[in-house]
Design a protein around this motif. Structure first.
Motif, PDB file in Angstrom:
ATOM      1  N   PRO A  50       1.826  66.725  64.482  1.00  0.00           N
ATOM      2  CA  PRO A  50       0.369  66.621  64.532  1.00  0.00           C
ATOM      3  C   PRO A  50      -0.231  65.321  63.995  1.00  0.00           C
ATOM      4  O   PRO A  50      -1.452  65.143  64.055  1.00  0.00           O
TER       5      PRO A  50
ATOM      6  N   VAL B 202      -5.578  69.151  61.103  1.00  0.00           N
ATOM      7  CA  VAL B 202      -5.490  68.850  62.531  1.00  0.00           C
ATOM      8  C   VAL B 202      -5.059  70.080  63.317  1.00  0.00           C
ATOM      9  O   VAL B 202      -5.650  70.418  64.344  1.00  0.00           O
ATOM     10  N   GLU B 203      -4.039  70.777  62.835  1.00  0.00           N
ATOM     11  CA  GLU B 203      -3.542  71.944  63.554  1.00  0.00           C
ATOM     12  C   GLU B 203      -4.567  73.067  63.585  1.00  0.00           C
ATOM     13  O   GLU B 203      -4.699  73.769  64.578  1.00  0.00           O
TER      14      GLU B 203
ATOM     15  N   LYS C  88      -7.112  72.289  66.257  1.00  0.00           N
ATOM     16  CA  LYS C  88      -6.526  72.547  67.576  1.00  0.00           C
ATOM     17  C   LYS C  88      -6.445  74.042  67.851  1.00  0.00           C
ATOM     18  O   LYS C  88      -6.713  74.498  68.957  1.00  0.00           O
ATOM     19  N   TYR C  89      -6.073  74.815  66.837  1.00  0.00           N
ATOM     20  CA  TYR C  89      -5.967  76.259  66.996  1.00  0.00           C
ATOM     21  C   TYR C  89      -7.329  76.863  67.342  1.00  0.00           C
ATOM     22  O   TYR C  89      -7.457  77.651  68.284  1.00  0.00           O
TER      23      TYR C  89
ATOM     24  N   ASP D 234      -9.881  75.419  68.654  1.00  0.00           N
ATOM     25  CA  ASP D 234     -10.235  74.972  69.996  1.00  0.00           C
ATOM     26  C   ASP D 234      -9.529  75.835  71.047  1.00  0.00           C
ATOM     27  O   ASP D 234     -10.145  76.254  72.030  1.00  0.00           O
ATOM     28  N   MET D 235      -8.244  76.118  70.822  1.00  0.00           N
ATOM     29  CA  MET D 235      -7.501  76.975  71.750  1.00  0.00           C
ATOM     30  C   MET D 235      -8.111  78.366  71.829  1.00  0.00           C
ATOM     31  O   MET D 235      -8.250  78.944  72.914  1.00  0.00           O
TER      32      MET D 235
ATOM     33  N   TRP E 180       5.868  67.448  69.038  1.00  0.00           N
ATOM     34  CA  TRP E 180       4.823  68.350  68.562  1.00  0.00           C
ATOM     35  C   TRP E 180       4.148  67.883  67.279  1.00  0.00           C
ATOM     36  O   TRP E 180       3.194  68.497  66.818  1.00  0.00           O
TER      37      TRP E 180
END
Length: 161
Positions: free
Chosen positions: A38, A128-129, A132-133, A135-136, A36
């Motif tokens: 990142p 980065v996280e 991604k969050y 985007d989710m 996991w």
């Protein structure tokens, strides 16, 4: 190491400094980072090169990580976690013996800093996280299945309707 550039400013403002994650969230462990993690593939590759170099030189990369974290005296607290009691006890031992690197360990640490990570500047995974969050969230809003967040957004839409 980026934190060290902020230390004079933080001290001037009277801000206490807390360090954390000397192993960079598992990036710098002998077994390599968790799935996991990142970090970019480039940074993961450099970390693997670091661990392999240390192992080849007979130096514990974990000891170097903990000792390096405790070298900066301006950082009064460093938080360390571990995947097992055995590893935590080793980390505690390294922390208690901070500043006690052998000449060989100092040479390896210098090589790692100068020749493995140094040429690449400050590499990190900041933001980065969050990307991604977001985007989710957007994918979930469109009705795509993206894991646990999809159900929460669907419930939220029903509640506001």
């Amino acid at each position: 190491t980026r934190l060290t550039t902020l230390i004079p400013y933080l001290q001037e403002k009277g801000v206490g400094i807390l360090g954390a994650a000397p192993f960079s969230m598992g990036l710098l462990r002998s077994a390599g980072p968790p799935d996991w993690h990142p970090a970019s593939q480039q940074l993961k590759d450099l970390a693997r090169e670091c661990a392999e170099y240390c192992e080849g030189e007979g130096v514990d990369v974990g000891k170097l990580c903990v000792q390096f974290a405790f070298m900066e005296e301006s950082i009064s607290t460093t938080m360390i976690s571990a995947e097992s009691r055995e590893v935590m006890l080793a980390n505690i031992n390294h922390a208690v013996n901070a500043g006690q690197l052998s000449n060989k360990e100092k040479e390896v640490l210098d090589h790692v800093r100068t020749n493995i990570f140094g040429p690449h500047g400050d590499l990190d995974w900041e933001g980065v996280e969050i990307v991604k969050y977001h985007d989710m969230v957007e994918r979930a809003k469109r009705g795509e299945e993206v894991g646990g967040i999809s159900g929460a957004i669907k419930k939220d839409k029903k509640a506001s309707a």
